[in-house]
Design an enzyme around this catalytic site. Structure first.
Site, PDB file in Angstrom:
ATOM      1  N   PRO A  98       0.760  -1.103  -0.130  1.00 21.23           N
ATOM      2  CA  PRO A  98       0.001  -0.025  -0.057  1.00 21.23           C
ATOM      3  C   PRO A  98       0.873   1.242  -0.039  1.00 21.23           C
ATOM      4  O   PRO A  98       1.950   1.162   0.516  1.00 21.23           O
ATOM      5  CB  PRO A  98      -0.708   0.009   1.096  1.00 21.23           C
ATOM      6  CG  PRO A  98      -0.102  -1.047   1.921  1.00 21.23           C
ATOM      7  CD  PRO A  98       0.841  -2.004   1.068  1.00 21.23           C
ATOM      8  N   GLY A 102       4.126   3.493   5.045  1.00 19.79           N
ATOM      9  CA  GLY A 102       5.269   3.434   5.986  1.00 19.79           C
ATOM     10  C   GLY A 102       5.799   1.877   5.633  1.00 19.79           C
ATOM     11  O   GLY A 102       6.620   1.517   6.319  1.00 19.79           O
ATOM     12  N   SER A 105       7.062   1.600   0.108  1.00 19.07           N
ATOM     13  CA  SER A 105       6.497   1.119  -1.258  1.00 19.07           C
ATOM     14  C   SER A 105       7.415   1.877  -2.262  1.00 19.07           C
ATOM     15  O   SER A 105       7.793   1.392  -3.327  1.00 19.07           O
ATOM     16  CB  SER A 105       5.111   1.197  -1.422  1.00 19.07           C
ATOM     17  OG  SER A 105       4.852   2.532  -1.997  1.00 19.07           O
ATOM     18  N   SER A 106       7.548   3.330  -2.111  1.00 22.35           N
ATOM     19  CA  SER A 106       8.283   4.165  -3.218  1.00 22.35           C
ATOM     20  C   SER A 106       9.606   3.671  -3.190  1.00 22.35           C
ATOM     21  O   SER A 106      10.191   3.590  -4.251  1.00 22.35           O
ATOM     22  CB  SER A 106       8.220   5.684  -2.888  1.00 22.35           C
ATOM     23  OG  SER A 106       8.525   5.767  -1.815  1.00 22.35           O
ATOM     24  N   ASP A 150      15.143   2.801   3.786  1.00 21.40           N
ATOM     25  CA  ASP A 150      14.119   2.125   2.946  1.00 21.40           C
ATOM     26  C   ASP A 150      14.809   1.496   1.673  1.00 21.40           C
ATOM     27  O   ASP A 150      14.795   0.286   1.314  1.00 21.40           O
ATOM     28  CB  ASP A 150      12.808   3.142   2.406  1.00 21.40           C
ATOM     29  CG  ASP A 150      11.892   3.485   3.581  1.00 21.40           C
ATOM     30  OD1 ASP A 150      12.266   3.088   4.846  1.00 21.40           O
ATOM     31  OD2 ASP A 150      10.781   3.860   3.349  1.00 21.40           O
TER      32      ASP A 150
HETATM   33  O1  PMV Z   1       6.967   6.177   7.929  1.00 19.69           O
HETATM   34  P1  PMV Z   1       8.363   5.534   7.382  1.00 19.69           P
HETATM   35  O2  PMV Z   1       8.077   4.371   7.297  1.00 19.69           O
HETATM   36  O3  PMV Z   1       8.886   6.624   6.198  1.00 19.69           O
HETATM   37  O4  PMV Z   1       9.327   5.898   8.531  1.00 19.69           O
HETATM   38  C1  PMV Z   1       9.768   7.046   9.062  1.00 19.69           C
HETATM   39  C2  PMV Z   1      10.813   6.790   9.964  1.00 19.69           C
HETATM   40  C3  PMV Z   1      11.116   7.944  10.784  1.00 19.69           C
HETATM   41  O5  PMV Z   1      12.209   7.501  11.819  1.00 19.69           O
HETATM   42  C4  PMV Z   1      10.105   8.626  11.489  1.00 19.69           C
HETATM   43  C5  PMV Z   1      11.939   8.970  10.169  1.00 19.69           C
HETATM   44  C6  PMV Z   1      13.013   8.412   9.522  1.00 19.69           C
HETATM   45  O6  PMV Z   1      13.625   9.119   8.416  1.00 19.69           O
HETATM   46  O7  PMV Z   1      13.790   7.599  10.083  1.00 19.69           O
END
Ligand code: PMV
Length: 318
Positions: A98, A102, A105-106, A150
């Site tokens: 989805p 979080g 996906s991108s 990510d």
């Molecule tokens: O929401 P996501 O999965 O993109 O995670 C962000 C995680 C944070 O620690 C809040 C921000 C980051 O850049 O690490």
């Protein structure tokens, strides 16, 4: 025709604290994005079919969109296409992940696209090059916001420990359940909110960050020793600390409490930036189905996933 796929991710522990250099722990999951590049003379076309946006196309050469949301979902592919100066192709995207949830996906789309397009052009990029190029492109599209976590997880897979550096951890996969609230989350907004709270109350927020860092570090040995009950406890404590930082929401809390209650989870917490998006829960022995049902009954979408899954890979043509 060239196809590559890359995994999404969950942050197991340490979100938000990691922004201030504290250790976080993330893992690749077996929900993947797949990108196929086909020769198509005279054309530059992107098609996507994912959980949120089904069946639209975007013709880069004419700028024709089949739906307004297409502009958002295709920005990543368009950046990769530009990077490799690709022409006369059709790019197809299929994703189990989805959007704005979080689950990375991108990053998964960018990593799979960089891998498929470079290979289609006869280039052999190393994983390190794939991760670096993908991070640069994701950051460009997100106007400087993306964290390297990510794209690193989508490339290398497995588990990563993230602080000022990113390092791979050798741990066995674990099964968890992801509950998606269906509410899009805004990472930039939540990060700024927590950092503002830290500026206003460093004496309160810094100890919370320190405690979160201790949890991330302790969790590594608990996963290694398969101490699931203790690991669940760490999830519950981490969720409480994230609640204290103000990044949970009614929808997230409802899924967390349903997971721990009727779902019999050993532990549950929100994952990622919060404010919406997803939570994760550790199922008790033989309780995975019950856990998924409890999350559904609390109006979440549940996925059974393995954490520690394989990174980017080429897929055989059908
Ligand atoms: O929401 P996501 O999965 O993109 O995670 C962000 C995680 C944070 O620690 C809040 C921000 C980051 O850049 O690490």
């Amino acid at each position: 025709m060239t196809t590559a796929s890359a995994p999404g991710k969950v942050i197991l522990f340490g979100e938000h604290a990691v922004v201030s250099g504290i250790t976080a722990l993330g893992g690749a999951i077996n929900l993947r994005a797949k990108v196929t590049v086909k020769d198509r003379p005279g054309c530059l076309l992107i098609r996507t079919d994912d959980l949120v946006l089904r069946g639209f196309s975007f013709d880069l050469s004419s700028g024709q969109l089949s739906s307004p949301q297409a502009a958002n979902a295709t920005r990543y592919i368009a950046a990769v296409v530009r990077e490799f100066d690709a022409r006369n192709i059709q790019v197809e995207v299929e994703s189990d992940l989805p959007l704005a949830a979080g689950l990375g996906s991108s990053a998964a789309v960018v990593v799979a696209a960089v891998t498929a397009l470079s290979r289609h052009q006869g280039q052999e990029l190393s994983d390190k090059e794939i991760a670096a190029t993908s991070y640069r492109l994701e950051k460009e599209v997100q106007h400087g916001l993306a964290s390297p976590t990510d794209t690193a997880l989508a490339t290398f897979g497995g588990y990563l420990s993230v602080s000022k550096e990113i390092s791979a951890l050798d741990l066995l996969p674990i099964e968890i359940v992801v509950g998606w609230t269906g509410v899009p989350h805004d990472t930039k907004y939540e990060v700024e909110k927590v950092q503002a709270l830290r500026r206003d109350h460093p004496d309160l927020v810094d100890p919370i960050f320190q405690a979160i860092g201790t949890i991330s570090e302790r969790a590594v040995s608990l996963i290694r020793e398969q101490k699931t009950a203790d690991l669940g406890q760490m999830m519950n404590i981490n969720h409480g600390l994230l609640e204290a930082l103000g990044v949970s929401s009614r929808e997230l809390s409802e899924l967390v409490y349903a997971a721990r209650g009727a779902g019999g989870a050993l532990g549950a917490k929100l994952t990622g930036a919060g404010g919406g998006g997803c939570m994760i829960a550790l199922p008790g022995l033989g309780r995975t189905e019950a856990l998924m049902t409890a999350i559904r009954q609390a109006r979440g979408v549940s996925f059974r996933v393995n954490v520690g899954s394989e990174g980017v890979r080429m897929e055989r043509d059908p």
